[in-house]
Structure formats: structure tokens, C-alpha cells
Design a protein around this motif. Structure first.
Motif, PDB file in Angstrom:
ATOM      1  N   UNK A 122      21.816  55.130 -64.388  1.00 24.48           N
ATOM      2  CA  UNK A 122      22.067  54.129 -65.429  1.00 24.48           C
ATOM      3  C   UNK A 122      23.575  53.981 -65.551  1.00 24.48           C
ATOM      4  N   UNK A 123      24.045  52.773 -65.613  1.00 22.32           N
ATOM      5  CA  UNK A 123      25.477  52.521 -65.735  1.00 22.32           C
ATOM      6  C   UNK A 123      25.963  52.765 -67.147  1.00 22.32           C
ATOM      7  N   UNK A 124      27.224  52.462 -67.412  1.00 18.49           N
ATOM      8  CA  UNK A 124      27.774  52.681 -68.754  1.00 18.49           C
ATOM      9  C   UNK A 124      27.277  51.666 -69.775  1.00 18.49           C
ATOM     10  N   UNK A 125      26.656  50.596 -69.309  1.00 20.63           N
ATOM     11  CA  UNK A 125      26.231  49.538 -70.222  1.00 20.63           C
ATOM     12  C   UNK A 125      24.723  49.676 -70.414  1.00 20.63           C
ATOM     13  N   UNK A 126      24.326  50.096 -71.609  1.00 19.88           N
ATOM     14  CA  UNK A 126      22.935  50.472 -71.813  1.00 19.88           C
ATOM     15  C   UNK A 126      22.297  49.544 -72.855  1.00 19.88           C
ATOM     16  N   UNK A 127      20.968  49.401 -72.790  1.00 21.14           N
ATOM     17  CA  UNK A 127      20.325  48.409 -73.659  1.00 21.14           C
ATOM     18  C   UNK A 127      20.123  48.861 -75.103  1.00 21.14           C
ATOM     19  N   UNK A 128      20.188  50.172 -75.352  1.00 16.91           N
ATOM     20  CA  UNK A 128      19.860  50.648 -76.695  1.00 16.91           C
ATOM     21  C   UNK A 128      21.085  51.231 -77.373  1.00 16.91           C
ATOM     22  N   UNK A 129      20.996  51.327 -78.686  1.00 18.67           N
ATOM     23  CA  UNK A 129      22.139  51.789 -79.459  1.00 18.67           C
ATOM     24  C   UNK A 129      22.492  53.231 -79.115  1.00 18.67           C
ATOM     25  N   UNK A 130      23.761  53.468 -79.028  1.00 19.94           N
ATOM     26  CA  UNK A 130      24.272  54.817 -78.881  1.00 19.94           C
ATOM     27  C   UNK A 130      24.628  55.246 -80.287  1.00 19.94           C
TER      28      UNK A 130
ATOM     29  N   UNK B 288      17.209  39.699 -73.897  1.00 27.80           N
ATOM     30  CA  UNK B 288      18.638  39.707 -74.201  1.00 27.80           C
ATOM     31  C   UNK B 288      19.329  41.016 -73.855  1.00 27.80           C
ATOM     32  N   UNK B 289      18.578  42.095 -73.602  1.00 26.74           N
ATOM     33  CA  UNK B 289      19.237  43.390 -73.343  1.00 26.74           C
ATOM     34  C   UNK B 289      19.453  43.605 -71.847  1.00 26.74           C
ATOM     35  N   UNK B 290      20.494  44.342 -71.546  1.00 24.46           N
ATOM     36  CA  UNK B 290      20.831  44.574 -70.136  1.00 24.46           C
ATOM     37  C   UNK B 290      19.925  45.665 -69.568  1.00 24.46           C
ATOM     38  N   UNK B 291      18.858  45.257 -68.962  1.00 22.90           N
ATOM     39  CA  UNK B 291      17.958  46.186 -68.285  1.00 22.90           C
ATOM     40  C   UNK B 291      17.094  45.379 -67.335  1.00 22.90           C
ATOM     41  N   UNK B 292      16.267  46.097 -66.544  1.00 20.37           N
ATOM     42  CA  UNK B 292      15.370  45.405 -65.625  1.00 20.37           C
ATOM     43  C   UNK B 292      14.157  44.927 -66.402  1.00 20.37           C
TER      44      UNK B 292
ATOM     45  N   UNK C 294      17.137  51.365 -69.498  1.00 21.37           N
ATOM     46  CA  UNK C 294      18.207  50.830 -68.659  1.00 21.37           C
ATOM     47  C   UNK C 294      18.377  51.536 -67.330  1.00 21.37           C
TER      48      UNK C 294
END
Lengths: 498, 340
Positions: free
Chosen positions: A362-370, A319-323, A343
Motif C-alpha cells: 500500500x502506498x502512502x496515500x490511503x483511503x481511510x482516516x489515519x 471517491x477514495x483512492x483504492x481498487x 487500499x
């Protein structure tokens, strides 16, 4: 915005236009009555003003078709569905009538009250969704299940005893209002008359087949820059036929204007008023779409539930945005795996000194919490100088390059972001010029205000000195003192280098 | 002698000047709406090319949904890059004032851009805007790449935080403020929300809810039936069986037979509407409003209208009929459970 499970949608009978589409005339005359007029009264010559309410008749703007169901080009099991079209114009189904223009219509809106609610009588729609399938045309040689995309408006006009019926039979093509151009291209469909009588709705059906839906827009996608209202109003026209399994279907939104005499009765018995010479119904197609009835149920929730390759009853994978590791390959290990899980992806990087290397991006949309609490901001675009003033920290993108010590590779993300921002700003000339002018003007005025405050403060000192000098009687010395003081002051204030 | 009078005072002024402790910039220049709007759009990544957002297609394959957190450092760098045009590249003392001015105004512009970004979507709806100019603390969102985006135009999306997500039976929760919800291409939808998305509800568009029948199993065959809906609260009432539909001649006899159906594919819509009216009033539940027949009229038509049922036949109004014929609202909830 609605937060409830029951999304708000209002169902409304119809939205009638102020005036039906057509030509109108207004006659205006004055009448004076007075003792002072010889003869007692005077009447002006009446003036006749003509105007017209234009409305689509043989074709509509394609953007008026908001959505269709079953979706265009879809394949699925639709065996309990009535097709429909949603139109972005809430009055369209009622701007014309399926009843004959010469007949006295009993279909004008009449309000009545029931309890505390006001109701209108239903108004039949001139638009209908007809559903056609391949099998329909099998017994009609010479007819094909397809839309004639290369016809003209003029071709709908004909005599009432010709080979076809259409919304414009019996009308004179040469006696049309100026905005009807017979040479204009449009789309049409030829339906064998026997098939037409089977599948077309009766006039009574048309009373209940169109309605208006008012929906909350608050949680819908909107294009940037578009003004939208809280509520959207659409008209919905439904079809009267259930698709058959295993068939290719063509759904058409057609005009049935003026065609009351040719519509079948409620059991599909052909109208006795169709002349014997008629072989087919020739109908303007305002919209059309295809779908195939095969395979699984095609449903909104089913499509969403099978996203990410999810199996029924399983949690949503990946479900997370990463490879993710590609199927059939093993997951990466070591520092690279950490980066990929965060990510990052490796990209080709041309460095300042013309070398080519691989770096992480890494783009602005990352898989882990900021997490601002536990992971403090890692970059500062403004910093405090020695005197505590906020000043810019970044003068070029390379200032934001990071070295990942565990892999020895550079990390480009923020440098790329900064450079992208700068390029986007420069690319938009309107914005960059406006921003630059604003900076010149306002930074200039900030500097001026700062300088002014220093001068004001210091001028007070100088004046005091002058006053002291004047008190001691050294008048001429005072004048040269002022001159000298000003020149010193001006020389030492830092120059504003614009 | 003149120098000896001025020098101490002047150097004192310069030192004040440098510390700027005594010199406050009280009034920040106003930024034009146009500049602010551009920067707000940038903060919401409107201008950012898609490959910068998703650098590899394999991160968002066909028929997938992905959740993400927005890296606010990245956005700061992006906005600063745009704001940096015309920035001096020198840091020496001569530019002290300039740097202070650029820094002060820049900080203000970044703040104002936050506020403008917060208000960008609500102002499109002409809703009341927020005065909150604080820095974003948490922005999250999703990317959806699916045929659904294309096939169901206008799908509705609500995001909820873990602390306040809706549960049955009321399904009430306070959704997170939506900063951006936009269709990026035929099949790609992006959503940005202020706060941490825990639950994401995706609804079938209300205007596109489709019409149809239900199915019942009779003698091992799936047959069409119709569940009645309570008009006052939408809850399910009894069902009209396929036999009842057939008896009321809801399906045209001479049309092609429909699968698993006693009758043809073509629906006699007015008969269906009249049957549903009869069933609803017989049920005496949820449908108490008297309904006019289409032929209630003071003056009979001069020219007989063919195809109309006999005077006095009652049917549902078109809106009530549409409500009865709508098939269930589709809604799917996704939960974002980051892997530990």
C-alpha cells in the motif's frame, strides 16, 4: 490566500512598456561657461549613443503562451464564445503598435482623472486573435487553412505594391537591426485578402481587445523549486469572431504591426488603401491552436461534474483512492476484500532467500482516516534503549516487513518505503555526501561532548585524589598516580568507531 | 593502590554515562538548509516515483478524482530510510554512544523536516513561514486525473475541514494550509493539505476566464444576448437582447451568418463596447465613472486614422469591456464522505 467565493481577479486596461521596442539614440554633450575660459565658453563634441529595446516581432517564445481558449484540440459546443489567448508577459500586446510608424500616432497613453480614479486612454494592441474556419477558404483556390511552419522572417518583407500585405511590407530587408535575422525560421499564414477584410478587427476594435489581468496565485499549482509571487500578471488578447457549429477552427495569434491602412472598417468593408495587386495577407503566426465545434457544451464545470463516471444529480461515486471492482466483475470477498478496501494491492515479492511470493503493498496515500488517537503509530523509527536513550530502531528494510495473519501474506509497505528512502538518498550524490559528512561531523562532536563531560567530571576526582596525596607528602607517587589514572580512563571509555 | 582509588569513581562515571541522565545534549547541531530542504521535499513525496504513490493505474483511471489520507507511518519510514545512510548495523554496547548520538540527532532532524515541509510551499510565495515543528497529525489530499488539468492551466484549489467549510451566501471559510499543489503530468494534479479535507473547491483559473455572449430564447431559437454586470459588485443587471445587439451593428453584416443570430459571426468589438457603455450609463447602476472615448486628444492626428469611429463616441475602457464580456466563473465543490 483568498477563501471567498469571489476569486480575486483584477482587470487592468494595459501595462505599457517603459519604451516601445525599437532603436533609440541618445546624444550627450557638455557645455562649460566660465570667465576663466578664453572666449567664455567651451563645448565638447557631442557623443551619440545608440541602443535598442528588443522585443519579439515575428515570433515569440512558446512559453509565453500561458493558456488558450477554447483549449487546443478540444471538441465541444463553443457557439457563444470569443476565443482568447493568455500571455505570461503583461506588456507584450503593447510593445508594438498597429499604427503606421510614419503617421502621427494619437495612441500614446494619456492619463485622465474621473472621480478619484486615474484612467489611461486605451492603446490598440498589435496582437490579434483571428479565428478561421474551413468554409472561409472554399472560394479561394490555392489557399489552405493551414499554417506555413517552414518559412523565414525574410519572407515578410516586400514592396507595398506586391502580391501580399504584411507587417513588414515597404521595409528594406537589408536595412534591419542586427537582431533581425531574415534567414531565421518562423511560422506564417496566408489569408486571402477578401477573407482577411471580413475577419480582421478594425483599428478601433484593437483598442478594446487586449487587457491585463492580475490574479491571486495562492491556490494555484506551482512547480517545485519555482519562486512565485502572490499575484500573477497576464495579458489577455481576445478574438472578434464567434465559432460556427460543426466546423474545424484554426485560431491564430498574429501580428498586425504597422497594418492600420490595411485593416477593414468596423463593418468589414475592405480598406481602400489595399493595392489592387494584393492577393493575400501574409501574417506572422505567434501562436496557433485548433478546436472543433461539435457535440456538448465544453465547460470547466461540466467536465469536473462528470468525473468518476458521475451521472447528473448523483453523488460522486468511487471517491477514495483504492481498487474498485472492475465493471462486470464481482467484488472480492473475505480477508482479501478487507485488504483491498484498505487500499492494498497484491504485488510480486522477491524475498531475501530468493523465493518469489505475492505480498500486500500500500502506498502512502490511503483511503481511510489515519487517526492518531485511536490507531497509535504502528511503527517507531526510534526506540528507547534500556537506559531511556532514543536510538535507531531500524537497521534494514526487512525489519519493517509485516505478516498479515489472516491471509498469511507479508505486508511490504513500510519496508518498501524505508528502502525507497534509502535508495533515493543514495541516488542523489550531492545529498548523500552532504548528509554523511554532517553525520560524521556532528555525531562525532556529540560523542566528543559526552566524553568531555565524563573526563571533566572524573578529572575533578583525580585532582582531588592528587591533592590528597600531595598533602600527605607523597609527591613522586602523585605523578605516577596521574599517569595510571589517565591510562585507565582512556582505556575504558568506549571507542568512537568512525 | 592507585587502582583501588580510581575504580569506584570510574565505574560510577560509566554508569552515569550509560543512563545519560546527568549528561544532557543541550545543543543540537544545525542542519544545512540543503539537507533540510531535501528531507522536506521527501516528506511531501516530491522524489517518490508515481508508481509508489498509485501502484495500479486502475486506482486512478482517466477522468477521475480520488481523495486520500496520508499514512504518516509510511512517510516516517521513507524519511528514516533516507536518513539511515551511514548508520551502523551493530547494536552492541560498544556503539552505545553512537546509537545515542544517531538517535538524538535523528529525532531532531525528523522534527526539523516537519517544519521545513510545512513551510515549503509558503516560502515559494515568500510568505511568512511557520515556526511549528510539531509532528504532522493529519495530512489529506486528492489526485485529479482529467483533461481539465491540461485544458485549464492554473486551476485554483481550496480545501476545507468539516468544521469550517464555506456556505452560501458569504462562502467564507478558512481553507486548510496547502502543503503541496502540483501538476505531476499533463493531466494529473496532486494536492496535499494539513488537516482533514471535507470540501474541495476547484475553480476555473481567473486569468483564463473566457469571453462570450449569453443566450436567450426568441421564437424557439437560441440567440445571442449579453447580460450586463454591475461594475461595483459584479451582480447581474439587465440583459442586452439580440435585437438590440443587431440594431447597434454589433455583428458585421457581410460575414458568414452565425447560428441563431441576427448577423454575422464577426463581432464589431468597438460598437459592442460603445453599446455596453450606453446601456450601463443609461441604467445608472454600477457604472458611474465617466469614460473617455479613444479619440479624446489635444492634437488631432496629422495623418487621418482610418477605421476609427467618429470623435466623441464613448466606449468602455478595455478593462471594463473585458469584465463585461467575461462569462461566469466556474467552480465545482467536491465532498469527501468516507464510506462507513
Amino acid at each position: 490566500m483568498s477563501n471567498s467565493l469571489v476569486e480575486t481577479a483584477k482587470f487592468i486596461q494595459h501595462h505599457l512598456p517603459g519604451l516601445d521596442a525599437g532603436e533609440y539614440a541618445v546624444e550627450v554633450s557638455h557645455e562649460f561657461e566660465s570667465d576663466k575660459i578664453p572666449g567664455g565658453q567651451d563645448t565638447t563634441t557631442p557623443m551619440l549613443y545608440k541602443f535598442a529595446v528588443q522585443g519579439p516581432r515575428f515570433k515569440i517564445d512558446p512559453t509565453l503562451v500561458h493558456s488558450v481558449f477554447p483549449p487546443d484540440g478540444s471538441a465541444g459546443e463553443f457557439s457563444n464564445v470569443l476565443p482568447h489567448v493568455v500571455l505570461a508577459n503583461e506588456t507584450l500586446p503593447w510593445i508594438r503598435k498597429p499604427v503606421r510608424p510614419d503617421g502621427k500616432t494619437d495612441v500614446n497613453a494619456v492619463s485622465f482623472k474621473a472621480g478619484n480614479e486615474n484612467y489611461d486612454l486605451d492603446i490598440p494592441s498589435w496582437l490579434a486573435v483571428l479565428l478561421l474556419q474551413e468554409a472561409d477558404f472554399q472560394n479561394s483556390p490555392g489557399f489552405k487553412l493551414e499554417i506555413d511552419t517552414n518559412t523565414t522572417i525574410g519572407s515578410f518583407f516586400g514592396t507595398t505594391t506586391g502580391a501580399f500585405i504584411s507587417p513588414a511590407v515597404g521595409e528594406d530587408v537589408n536595412n534591419q537591426p542586427p537582431w533581425i535575422n531574415p534567414a531565421e525560421s518562423c511560422q506564417a499564414i496566408k489569408i486571402p485578402i477578401a477573407v482577411f477584410s471580413q475577419v480582421a478587427p478594425s483599428l478601433a476594435d484593437l483598442f478594446v481587445m487586449a487587457s491585463v489581468r492580475k490574479v491571486a496565485m495562492g491556490s494555484k499549482p506551482v512547480p517545485p523549486g519555482a519562486d512565485v509571487s502572490d499575484e500573477g500578471t497576464y495579458s489577455v488578447v481576445m478574438g472578434n469572431r464567434i465559432p460556427q457549429a460543426g466546423q474545424r477552427h484554426l485560431a491564430v495569434l498574429v501580428s498586425l504591426e504597422n497594418m492600420q491602412d490595411y485593416l477593414p472598417d468596423h463593418n468589414g468593408v475592405p480598406s481602400a488603401k489595399i493595392p489592387a495587386s494584393v492577393q493575400y495577407a501574409y501574417l506572422p503566426v505567434l501562436a496557433s491552436w485548433n478546436f472543433i465545434t461539435t457535440g456538448d457544451t465544453y465547460r470547466f464545470d461540466h467536465l469536473l461534474e462528470s468525473l468518476n463516471g458521475r451521472q447528473q444529480g448523483q453523488p460522486l461515486p468511487q471517491a477514495q483512492l483504492k481498487m474498485y471492482p472492475l465493471s462486470g466483475t464481482s467484488a472480492p470477498v473475505g480477508p482479501a476484500a478487507d485488504a483491498i478496501n484498505m487500499g492494498y494491492i497484491p504485488v510480486k515479492h522477491s524475498t531475501r532467500n530468493s523465493l518469489t511470493t505475492a505480498s500486500w503493498y500500500r502506498g502512502p496515500l490511503v483511503p481511510n482516516a489515519f487517526d492518531p488517537e485511536n490507531a497509535p503509530k504502528t511503527i517507531h523509527i526510534f526506540k528507547n534503549d534500556a537506559n531511556g536513550n532514543a536510538v535507531p530502531a531500524i537497521y534494514d528494510a526487512d525489519a519493517l516487513l509485516r505478516l498479515n495473519p489472516s491471509t498469511g501474506l507479508f505486508e511490504l509497505s513500510y519496508a518498501a518505503a524505508w528502502q525507497l528512502g534509502r535508495l533515493l538518498a543514495l541516488q542523489d550524490k550531492n545529498f548523500s555526501i552532504k548528509l554523511y559528512q554532517w553525520k560524521r561531523q556532528h555525531i562525532g562532536s556529540i560523542i566528543q561532548a559526552l566524553e568531555q563531560s565524563v573526563i571533566d567530571e572524573q578529572f575533578t576526582e583525580i585532582l582531588k585524589t592528587l591533592e590528597n596525596s600531595a598533602d600527605s607528602g607523597q609527591g613522586t607517587h602523585g605523578a605516577s598516580l596521574l599517569e595510571s589514572a589517565m591510562s585507565q580512563l582512556i582505556k575504558q571509555i568506549p571507542k568512537n568507531k568512525h | 593502590m592507585a587502582n583501588s582509588i580510581l575504580k569506584p569513581a570510574h565505574s560510577e562515571a560509566l554508569s552515569k554515562f550509560q543512563s545519560a541522565g546527568s549528561i544532557q545534549i543541550t545543543q543540537l547541531p544545525t542542519v544545512s538548509d540543503e539537507i533540510m530542504d531535501w528531507l522536506a521535499s521527501l516528506k511531501l513525496m516530491h522524489q517518490v516515483p508515481f508508481p509508489y504513490l498509485v501502484p495500479d493505474e486502475r486506482m486512478l483511471p482517466p477522468e477521475s478524482i480520488r481523495f486520500f489520507y496520508v499514512d504518516l507511518n509510511w512517510l516516517d519510514a521513507l524519511v528514516d530510510g533516507a536518513y539511515s545512510i551511514g548508520r551502523y548495523t551493530s547494536t552492541d554496547n560498544a556503539n552505545l554512544l553512537y546509537n545515542k548520538a544517531e538517535g538524538t540527532a535523528g529525532t531532531a532532524v525528523h522534527q526539523a523536516a516537519n517544519q521545513a515541509a510545512r513551510n515549503k510551499r509558503v516560502s515559494q510565495f515568500k510568505a511568512s513561514t511557520s515556526g511549528d515543528a510539531s509532528t504532522f497529525e493529519m495530512v489529506t489530499g486528492f489526485l485529479l486525473r482529467s483533461e481539465v488539468v491540461k485544458a485549464f492551466k492554473g486551476i485554483q484549489v481550496n480545501a476545507y475541514a468539516k468544521s469550517n467549510y464555506p456556505t452560501l451566501p458569504t462562502w467564507d471559510g478558512t481553507s486548510l494550509p496547502c502543503l503541496r499543489l502540483e501538476q505531476l503530468s499533463d493531466e494529473v494534479l496532486i494536492g496535499l493539505f494539513e488537516g482533514e479535507t471535507y470540501q474541495l473547491d476547484i475553480h476555473e483559473p481567473s486569468e483564463g476566464l473566457h469571453f462570450g455572449f449569453d443566450t436567450e430564447t426568441d421564437n424557439g431559437l437560441d440567440q445571442l444576448s449579453k447580460n450586463l454586470r454591475d461594475m461595483s459588485n459584479g451582480s447581474k443587471l439587465s440583459s442586452v437582447s439580440n435585437a438590440e445587439l443587431a440594431a447597434a451593428q454589433v455583428f458585421r453584416k457581410d460575414s458568414t451568418p452565425a447560428q441563431g443570430n441576427r448577423g454575422g459571426q464577426v463581432v464589431n468589438m468597438y460598437n459592442l463596447s460603445a453599446l455596453l457603455f450606453e446601456k450601463l450609463t443609461a441604467n445608472k447602476v454600477g457604472y458611474t465613472q465617466p469614460v473617455a472615448s479613444v479619440l479624446v486628444n489635444d492634437t488631432p492626428p496629422a495623418v487621418p486614422v482610418s477605421g476609427l469611429p467618429a470623435t466623441g463616441v464613448n466606449a468602455l475602457t478595455s478593462s471594463d469591456f473585458a469584465l463585461q464580456m467575461v462569462e461566469g466563473v466556474g467552480m465545482v465543490s467536491f465532498f469527501n464522505n468516507p464510506q462507513p
